[in-house]
Enzyme design. Structure first.
Site, mmCIF file in Angstrom:
data_model
loop_
_atom_site.group_PDB
_atom_site.id
_atom_site.type_symbol
_atom_site.label_atom_id
_atom_site.label_comp_id
_atom_site.label_asym_id
_atom_site.label_seq_id
_atom_site.Cartn_x
_atom_site.Cartn_y
_atom_site.Cartn_z
ATOM 1 N NE ARG A 107 11.225 39.118 8.648
ATOM 2 C CZ ARG A 107 12.214 39.221 8.326
ATOM 3 N NH1 ARG A 107 12.898 39.961 7.492
ATOM 4 N NH2 ARG A 107 13.261 38.714 9.323
ATOM 5 C CE LYS A 127 9.919 40.624 11.767
ATOM 6 N NZ LYS A 127 9.793 39.569 12.876
ATOM 7 C CG HIS A 166 4.980 32.808 8.484
ATOM 8 N ND1 HIS A 166 5.905 33.438 8.469
ATOM 9 C CD2 HIS A 166 5.303 32.031 9.862
ATOM 10 C CE1 HIS A 166 7.051 33.698 9.124
ATOM 11 N NE2 HIS A 166 6.686 32.683 10.127
ATOM 12 N NE ARG A 188 10.208 34.214 6.922
ATOM 13 C CZ ARG A 188 10.950 34.914 6.934
ATOM 14 N NH1 ARG A 188 11.648 35.116 5.554
ATOM 15 N NH2 ARG A 188 11.897 35.250 7.750
ATOM 16 C CG HIS A 243 15.561 34.163 10.965
ATOM 17 N ND1 HIS A 243 15.493 32.613 10.781
ATOM 18 C CD2 HIS A 243 14.396 34.605 10.679
ATOM 19 C CE1 HIS A 243 14.298 32.491 10.681
ATOM 20 N NE2 HIS A 243 13.528 33.548 10.420
ATOM 21 C CE1 TYR A 265 11.439 26.425 8.930
ATOM 22 C CE2 TYR A 265 12.954 28.157 9.590
ATOM 23 C CZ TYR A 265 11.692 27.639 9.133
ATOM 24 O OH TYR A 265 10.935 28.838 8.867
#
Length: 303
Positions: A156, A180, A247, A250, A273, A282
């Protein structure tokens, strides 16, 4: 407790119990400030809002021209806030429970081709080599390092710009990154990425804790500055600047792995994730790869 006190109590809970990052807390604070201002304009108490009040807020967001995705994110924040008030006994119910969010389609991410990424990297390296003075060379070299590292790892952008200086000197073939929610994950490093970091590290003269130091509030490069400089490199490479962002690189990392046979669960881990449903955006890449496999490998494909 007043509306601002309720908001701060909710944000404190997110930070303490769920490990919400500073960027997440700042976004929630902005969303709740907007929502509480809406309630104040109608003299409504957050603890006594009815479902009709929530629907009126959504209607106001639509009237303002807010995108569906932004309105849905705003509602998600408001839902969490009201659930917190209900759970803490600060409200008699959750007015958001019967309110459905704005319908939104999930668009495919913008993705660069392998050739476009190669061109971007080649131009970034060329700019660093041809820089007219050492200061410009160091700045361009930093940019080349950032692009190489982002495409090689899929970090990220907030994780990338805040890498510690020790990461640039690692002898390991991986980085330990805190993402995160405070979750740690291992991010493999390619030789190209390690070489780019070592070259950039050699240009840093002043001591400090960051691999990408800058004159900013945090002491390291900001996401906004990186995004701005990335567009400049993209323009020099002949790429559309509205097609490029940190992004998007990424996304390119993930899509190109899947195109070459990587497992979706592996990509989920690499991207950090928490839920594979986030990675499943994706699957359009997988669908195309499966169609290609059938065309190439099925015994009747050429019949």
């Amino acid at each position: 407790m007043g509306p601002q006190g309720l908001m701060h109590a909710y944000l404190d809970m997110l930070a303490a119990e769920r490990g919400a990052a500073a960027n997440t807390l700042a976004a929630y604070r902005r969303d709740l400030d907007d929502y509480l201002a809406h309630l104040a304009g109608r003299r409504l108490d957050p603890g006594a809002v009815e479902p009709a009040g929530i629907r009126a807020y959504l209607a106001e967001l639509e009237a303002r021209g807010l995108k569906t995705t932004s309105a849905a994110r705003r509602l998600s924040c408001v839902r969490g806030f009201h659930r917190f008030l209900y759970a803490e006994g600060l409200a008699e119910g959750d007015p958001t429970a019967p309110v459905s969010g704005p319908k939104r389609g999930r668009g495919l991410p913008k993705v660069l081709s392998v050739a476009e990424v190669d061109r971007l990297l080649a131009v970034a390296k060329e700019v660093a080599v041809k820089a007219p003075n050492p200061a410009e060379a160091a700045r361009a070299g930093r940019m080349h390092c950032l692009i190489e590292l982002l495409y090689a790892t899929g970090l990220r952008v907030s994780e990338l710009v805040a890498l510690p200086r020790a990461a640039g000197a690692t002898k390991e073939r991986f980085l330990v990154v805190r993402g995160k929610g405070g979750r740690e994950r291992l991010v493999p490093l390619t030789e190209v990425a390690r070489s780019a970091m070592a070259a950039h590290l050699a240009t840093l003269t002043a001591p400090g804790p960051w691999l990408f130091p800058a004159d900013s509030e945090t002491g390291h490069l900001t996401r906004q500055a990186f995004a701005r400089d990335l567009k400049a490199v993209a323009a020099a490479a002949g790429l559309r600047t509205d097609k490029i962002s940190p992004h998007v690189l990424r996304h390119a990392f993930a899509s190109h792995l899947l195109q070459n046979g990587a497992d979706l669960r592996v990509v989920q881990e690499l991207l950090g994730h928490a839920d594979i449903s986030t990675t499943q955006i994706y699957t359009h890449v997988l669908d195309e790869r499966l169609k290609q496999m059938v065309r190439d490998l099925h015994p009747l494909a050429s019949a």
